[in-house]
Write a protein that holds these residues in place. Structure first.
Motif, PDB file in Angstrom:
ATOM      1  N   ASP A 160      -0.024 -11.992 -13.991  1.00 57.26           N
ATOM      2  CA  ASP A 160       0.696 -11.130 -14.685  1.00 57.26           C
ATOM      3  C   ASP A 160       0.710  -9.506 -14.048  1.00 57.26           C
ATOM      4  O   ASP A 160       1.398  -8.355 -14.771  1.00 57.26           O
ATOM      5  CB  ASP A 160      -0.846 -10.972 -16.141  1.00 57.26           C
ATOM      6  N   GLY A 161       1.417  -9.966 -13.452  1.00 62.59           N
ATOM      7  CA  GLY A 161       2.087  -8.147 -13.003  1.00 62.59           C
ATOM      8  C   GLY A 161       1.878  -7.003 -11.998  1.00 62.59           C
ATOM      9  O   GLY A 161       1.136  -6.023 -11.718  1.00 62.59           O
ATOM     10  N   ILE A 162      -0.639  -7.712 -12.538  1.00 58.35           N
ATOM     11  CA  ILE A 162      -1.194  -6.837 -12.586  1.00 58.35           C
ATOM     12  C   ILE A 162      -1.795  -6.387 -10.990  1.00 58.35           C
ATOM     13  O   ILE A 162      -2.274  -7.726 -10.308  1.00 58.35           O
ATOM     14  CB  ILE A 162      -3.050  -6.902 -13.128  1.00 58.35           C
ATOM     15  N   GLU A 163      -1.621  -5.958 -10.237  1.00 60.23           N
ATOM     16  CA  GLU A 163      -2.367  -5.508  -8.394  1.00 60.23           C
ATOM     17  C   GLU A 163      -4.217  -6.322  -8.670  1.00 60.23           C
ATOM     18  O   GLU A 163      -4.797  -5.193  -9.284  1.00 60.23           O
ATOM     19  CB  GLU A 163      -2.052  -5.117  -8.008  1.00 60.23           C
ATOM     20  N   ARG A 164      -3.886  -7.346  -7.565  1.00 56.03           N
ATOM     21  CA  ARG A 164      -5.587  -7.662  -7.559  1.00 56.03           C
ATOM     22  C   ARG A 164      -6.097  -7.222  -6.247  1.00 56.03           C
ATOM     23  O   ARG A 164      -5.041  -6.910  -5.028  1.00 56.03           O
ATOM     24  CB  ARG A 164      -5.577  -8.975  -7.163  1.00 56.03           C
ATOM     25  N   SER A 165      -7.276  -6.268  -5.592  1.00 60.57           N
ATOM     26  CA  SER A 165      -7.430  -5.537  -4.317  1.00 60.57           C
ATOM     27  C   SER A 165      -8.434  -6.436  -3.698  1.00 60.57           C
ATOM     28  O   SER A 165      -9.058  -7.830  -4.266  1.00 60.57           O
ATOM     29  CB  SER A 165      -8.176  -4.432  -4.559  1.00 60.57           C
ATOM     30  N   TYR A 166      -8.432  -6.817  -2.642  1.00 63.09           N
ATOM     31  CA  TYR A 166      -9.322  -7.707  -1.678  1.00 63.09           C
ATOM     32  C   TYR A 166     -10.240  -6.806  -0.355  1.00 63.09           C
ATOM     33  O   TYR A 166      -9.294  -6.797   0.580  1.00 63.09           O
ATOM     34  CB  TYR A 166      -8.765  -8.948  -1.662  1.00 63.09           C
ATOM     35  N   ASN A 215       5.710  -7.112  -3.197  1.00 61.06           N
ATOM     36  CA  ASN A 215       4.049  -7.762  -3.730  1.00 61.06           C
ATOM     37  C   ASN A 215       2.816  -7.929  -3.386  1.00 61.06           C
ATOM     38  O   ASN A 215       1.383  -7.252  -3.431  1.00 61.06           O
ATOM     39  CB  ASN A 215       4.831  -9.040  -4.122  1.00 61.06           C
ATOM     40  N   LEU A 216       2.910  -8.142  -1.434  1.00 60.91           N
ATOM     41  CA  LEU A 216       1.336  -8.329  -0.993  1.00 60.91           C
ATOM     42  C   LEU A 216       1.467  -7.175  -0.021  1.00 60.91           C
ATOM     43  O   LEU A 216       2.251  -6.740   0.627  1.00 60.91           O
ATOM     44  CB  LEU A 216       1.711  -9.529   0.024  1.00 60.91           C
ATOM     45  N   LYS A 217       0.921  -6.119   0.149  1.00 60.01           N
ATOM     46  CA  LYS A 217       0.309  -4.838   0.378  1.00 60.01           C
ATOM     47  C   LYS A 217      -0.954  -4.962   1.425  1.00 60.01           C
ATOM     48  O   LYS A 217      -1.955  -6.410   1.254  1.00 60.01           O
ATOM     49  CB  LYS A 217      -0.170  -3.482  -0.363  1.00 60.01           C
ATOM     50  N   PHE A 218      -1.562  -3.701   2.842  1.00 63.66           N
ATOM     51  CA  PHE A 218      -2.883  -4.231   3.050  1.00 63.66           C
ATOM     52  C   PHE A 218      -2.731  -2.232   3.270  1.00 63.66           C
ATOM     53  O   PHE A 218      -2.130  -1.801   3.009  1.00 63.66           O
ATOM     54  CB  PHE A 218      -2.450  -4.541   4.697  1.00 63.66           C
ATOM     55  N   VAL A 262      -4.565   3.302   8.037  1.00 63.06           N
ATOM     56  CA  VAL A 262      -3.179   3.371   6.996  1.00 63.06           C
ATOM     57  C   VAL A 262      -3.516   3.176   5.678  1.00 63.06           C
ATOM     58  O   VAL A 262      -4.328   2.425   5.213  1.00 63.06           O
ATOM     59  CB  VAL A 262      -2.492   2.106   7.944  1.00 63.06           C
ATOM     60  N   PRO A 263      -2.730   4.299   4.929  1.00 67.58           N
ATOM     61  CA  PRO A 263      -2.993   3.797   3.574  1.00 67.58           C
ATOM     62  C   PRO A 263      -2.568   2.736   3.190  1.00 67.58           C
ATOM     63  O   PRO A 263      -1.327   2.179   3.988  1.00 67.58           O
ATOM     64  CB  PRO A 263      -2.317   5.479   2.690  1.00 67.58           C
ATOM     65  N   LYS A 264      -2.912   2.832   1.704  1.00 70.33           N
ATOM     66  CA  LYS A 264      -2.239   1.005   0.704  1.00 70.33           C
ATOM     67  C   LYS A 264      -0.285   0.872   1.125  1.00 70.33           C
ATOM     68  O   LYS A 264       0.523   2.382   0.722  1.00 70.33           O
ATOM     69  CB  LYS A 264      -2.148   0.827  -0.254  1.00 70.33           C
ATOM     70  N   ARG A 265       0.080   0.117   1.764  1.00 75.11           N
ATOM     71  CA  ARG A 265       1.520  -0.510   2.242  1.00 75.11           C
ATOM     72  C   ARG A 265       1.882  -1.229   2.148  1.00 75.11           C
ATOM     73  O   ARG A 265       1.182  -2.952   2.147  1.00 75.11           O
ATOM     74  CB  ARG A 265       2.005   0.232   3.171  1.00 75.11           C
ATOM     75  N   ASN A 296      -8.321  -4.366   4.558  1.00 73.33           N
ATOM     76  CA  ASN A 296      -7.669  -4.964   2.918  1.00 73.33           C
ATOM     77  C   ASN A 296      -6.308  -5.315   2.628  1.00 73.33           C
ATOM     78  O   ASN A 296      -5.593  -4.706   2.939  1.00 73.33           O
ATOM     79  CB  ASN A 296      -8.174  -3.615   2.223  1.00 73.33           C
ATOM     80  N   PHE A 297      -6.706  -6.154   1.492  1.00 73.46           N
ATOM     81  CA  PHE A 297      -5.046  -6.654   0.796  1.00 73.46           C
ATOM     82  C   PHE A 297      -5.404  -6.744  -0.560  1.00 73.46           C
ATOM     83  O   PHE A 297      -6.007  -6.410  -1.232  1.00 73.46           O
ATOM     84  CB  PHE A 297      -4.977  -8.542   1.556  1.00 73.46           C
TER      85      PHE A 297
END
Length: 167
Positions: A66-72, A109-112, A117-120, A144-145
């Motif tokens: 759905d194009g929405i970012e999910r965080s883990y 589309n996969l970030k950490f 380290v800020p999200k990248r 964090n992913f």
């Protein structure tokens, strides 16, 4: 007489250790970043380091396209155990896009993120996520992913290999 033999043996062991460390750093020099200041290159130097990741395989479950970012948050923990480290680094990189049986998702589309380290987005080149120094120690870095599955992406299992390197 015995103390001279012992002294020579200790010296030989020390020299062997220095050459082993120099050979290890030389091997890693092409893939690791070094610090450059005033035309002087400083290569990290450690006698020994080991990296472990828990869990070793990370399953982010079913994510709707759905194009929405999910965080883990705190999805994985990276642990570096080291002996005699001076200005050493922990790096992370991925092998490429997330690959499925019938398609792929761009690696961007996969970030950490970490506490330092800020999200990248992941890339295929090493990125420093932590520095460490000391005689003997352990460094723990919670990871964090974040993932975004683009709209109209075929539902299937996508995978990528993430590589952590300690120098």
């Amino acid at each position: 007489m015995d103390s001279r033999i012992l002294s020579v043996m200790v010296l030989c062991v020390l020299l062997l250790g220095v050459f082993a460390v120099a050979a290890e750093n030389e091997t890693n020099q092409t893939s690791n970043k070094s610090n450059t200041t005033n035309n002087t290159t400083v290569q990290p130097l450690s006698v020994w380091s080991s990296v472990s990741v828990t869990p070793s395989t990370l399953d982010l479950g079913t994510v709707p396209p759905d194009g929405i970012e999910r965080s883990y948050q705190n999805a994985a923990t990276v642990t570096v155990t080291y002996i005699l480290a001076f200005n050493d680094h922990l790096y992370v990189r991925a092998t490429g896009d997330l690959i499925g049986a019938n398609g792929s998702i761009p690696l961007s589309n996969l970030k950490f993120s970490t506490s330092n380290v800020p999200k990248r987005s992941f890339t295929t080149t090493n990125y420093i996520i932590a520095n460490y120094s000391g005689l003997l120690g352990t460094l723990t870095v919670p990871m964090n992913f974040y993932i975004t599955v683009p709209s109209y992406t075929d539902p299937e299992t996508y995978s990528v290999t993430i590589i952590y390197t300690a120098t």
